[in-house]
Design a protein around this motif. Structure first.
Motif, PDB file in Angstrom:
ATOM      1  N   ILE A 198      18.063  38.651  -2.605  1.00 24.97           N
ATOM      2  CA  ILE A 198      17.038  37.674  -2.236  1.00 24.97           C
ATOM      3  C   ILE A 198      17.225  36.395  -3.055  1.00 24.97           C
ATOM      4  O   ILE A 198      17.116  35.294  -2.533  1.00 24.97           O
ATOM      5  N   CYS A 199      17.514  36.533  -4.352  1.00 24.00           N
ATOM      6  CA  CYS A 199      17.761  35.371  -5.221  1.00 24.00           C
ATOM      7  C   CYS A 199      18.921  34.546  -4.683  1.00 24.00           C
ATOM      8  O   CYS A 199      18.823  33.326  -4.553  1.00 24.00           O
ATOM      9  N   THR A 200      20.014  35.204  -4.375  1.00 26.93           N
ATOM     10  CA  THR A 200      21.207  34.510  -3.895  1.00 26.93           C
ATOM     11  C   THR A 200      20.910  33.808  -2.570  1.00 26.93           C
ATOM     12  O   THR A 200      21.272  32.643  -2.390  1.00 26.93           O
ATOM     13  N   ASP A 201      20.246  34.488  -1.661  1.00 23.14           N
ATOM     14  CA  ASP A 201      19.915  33.900  -0.356  1.00 23.14           C
ATOM     15  C   ASP A 201      18.998  32.695  -0.518  1.00 23.14           C
ATOM     16  O   ASP A 201      19.184  31.666   0.148  1.00 23.14           O
ATOM     17  N   GLN A 217       9.614  31.113  -6.851  1.00 22.48           N
ATOM     18  CA  GLN A 217       9.855  32.469  -6.367  1.00 22.48           C
ATOM     19  C   GLN A 217      11.086  33.067  -7.032  1.00 22.48           C
ATOM     20  O   GLN A 217      11.094  34.245  -7.383  1.00 22.48           O
ATOM     21  N   ILE A 218      12.124  32.260  -7.197  1.00 23.43           N
ATOM     22  CA  ILE A 218      13.336  32.739  -7.869  1.00 23.43           C
ATOM     23  C   ILE A 218      13.014  33.151  -9.297  1.00 23.43           C
ATOM     24  O   ILE A 218      13.450  34.204  -9.767  1.00 23.43           O
ATOM     25  N   ASP A 219      12.217  32.323  -9.988  1.00 19.96           N
ATOM     26  CA  ASP A 219      11.832  32.673 -11.361  1.00 19.96           C
ATOM     27  C   ASP A 219      11.036  33.969 -11.390  1.00 19.96           C
ATOM     28  O   ASP A 219      11.240  34.812 -12.269  1.00 19.96           O
ATOM     29  N   LYS A 220      10.145  34.137 -10.403  1.00 21.21           N
ATOM     30  CA  LYS A 220       9.370  35.377 -10.342  1.00 21.21           C
ATOM     31  C   LYS A 220      10.280  36.571 -10.079  1.00 21.21           C
ATOM     32  O   LYS A 220      10.145  37.626 -10.697  1.00 21.21           O
ATOM     33  N   VAL A 221      11.244  36.380  -9.164  1.00 20.85           N
ATOM     34  CA  VAL A 221      12.187  37.460  -8.857  1.00 20.85           C
ATOM     35  C   VAL A 221      13.021  37.798 -10.091  1.00 20.85           C
ATOM     36  O   VAL A 221      13.269  38.970 -10.394  1.00 20.85           O
ATOM     37  N   LYS A 222      13.437  36.763 -10.830  1.00 22.16           N
ATOM     38  CA  LYS A 222      14.194  37.009 -12.059  1.00 22.16           C
ATOM     39  C   LYS A 222      13.359  37.798 -13.055  1.00 22.16           C
ATOM     40  O   LYS A 222      13.870  38.705 -13.723  1.00 22.16           O
ATOM     41  N   HIS A 240      14.126  41.457 -14.509  1.00 25.90           N
ATOM     42  CA  HIS A 240      14.117  41.772 -15.945  1.00 25.90           C
ATOM     43  C   HIS A 240      13.219  42.985 -16.218  1.00 25.90           C
ATOM     44  O   HIS A 240      13.594  43.888 -16.966  1.00 25.90           O
ATOM     45  N   GLN A 241      12.046  43.009 -15.579  1.00 23.14           N
ATOM     46  CA  GLN A 241      11.135  44.141 -15.762  1.00 23.14           C
ATOM     47  C   GLN A 241      11.764  45.434 -15.240  1.00 23.14           C
ATOM     48  O   GLN A 241      11.647  46.489 -15.872  1.00 23.14           O
ATOM     49  N   LEU A 242      12.428  45.343 -14.090  1.00 18.05           N
ATOM     50  CA  LEU A 242      13.079  46.535 -13.530  1.00 18.05           C
ATOM     51  C   LEU A 242      14.193  47.026 -14.447  1.00 18.05           C
ATOM     52  O   LEU A 242      14.379  48.229 -14.645  1.00 18.05           O
ATOM     53  N   LYS A 243      14.943  46.083 -15.015  1.00 19.48           N
ATOM     54  CA  LYS A 243      16.007  46.470 -15.939  1.00 19.48           C
ATOM     55  C   LYS A 243      15.421  47.165 -17.159  1.00 19.48           C
ATOM     56  O   LYS A 243      15.961  48.176 -17.626  1.00 19.48           O
TER      57      LYS A 243
END
Length: 187
Positions: free
Chosen positions: A37-40, A110-115, A119-122
């Motif tokens: 999603i980030c890349t797209d 949105q990209i920052d939120k996804v990042k 990070h949280q998932l990692k």
């Protein structure tokens, strides 16, 4: 035999947890989706910026050509009307550019939120890995002890809980007995 069933029921959740690592796979799948999603989103923003630049360049060229024609043309009034129309188009395009820039900022947010989500998932993945690596030796020890006590050999590749009970030397029947338990049928 009732004692064996009770022992199986107490150890079955631990054995099932050892052989099931689907939670970690889900986390990895979620991370992959978020990265996609980030890349797209970045590609969409870049495409939009390029389109805006091309529209501005084309508009600028048109305005320059029309200004040049107005100086040479005898019908200045018609040229003035065309310039006014182009100015309105320019204002519309500038408004569209402003809207696209707002979309761009929203996309960046949105990209920052996804990042942050990545990070949280990692972090959750690393934490679950640490927990699993701490539990595995203990669970292996328990499983080895259980195997030695019960003489049950589990079929780890089966979709159900399956195995074979190996009789001891003191058993009267030396034939191995199959164990087949459907976890869906248990509560």
């Amino acid at each position: 035999m009732a004692e064996l069933d009770a022992n199986l029921q107490t150890i079955l959740p631990e054995v099932h947890a050892i052989f099931s690592e689907k939670a970690a796979e889900k986390d990895l799948s979620a991370i992959k989706r978020v990265k996609k999603i980030c890349t797209d989103t970045k590609q969409i923003v870049e495409n939009r910026e390029q389109e805006i630049k091309e529209v501005v360049r084309a508009l600028q060229q048109r305005v320059e050509k029309e200004e040049e024609a107005a100086e040479n043309d005898e019908v200045v009034n018609e040229s003035i009307a065309a310039v006014q129309q182009k100015e309105e188009e320019k204002q519309n395009l500038l408004h569209q550019i402003e809207n696209i820039n707002m979309e761009k900022e929203n996309s960046k947010a949105q990209i920052d939120k996804v990042k942050a989500d990545i990070h949280q998932l990692k972090l959750r993945h690393e934490e679950s890995q640490k927990e699993a690596s701490a539990e595995i030796p203990r669970n292996k020890g328990l499983l080895a002890l259980y195997l030695n006590i019960t003489n049950v050999r589990w079929d780890a590749d089966a979709s159900k809980v399956k195995g074979i009970v190996i009789p001891t030397e003191s058993d009267s029947d030396p034939t191995p007995r199959p164990v087949d338990i459907d976890p869906a049928g248990m509560s």
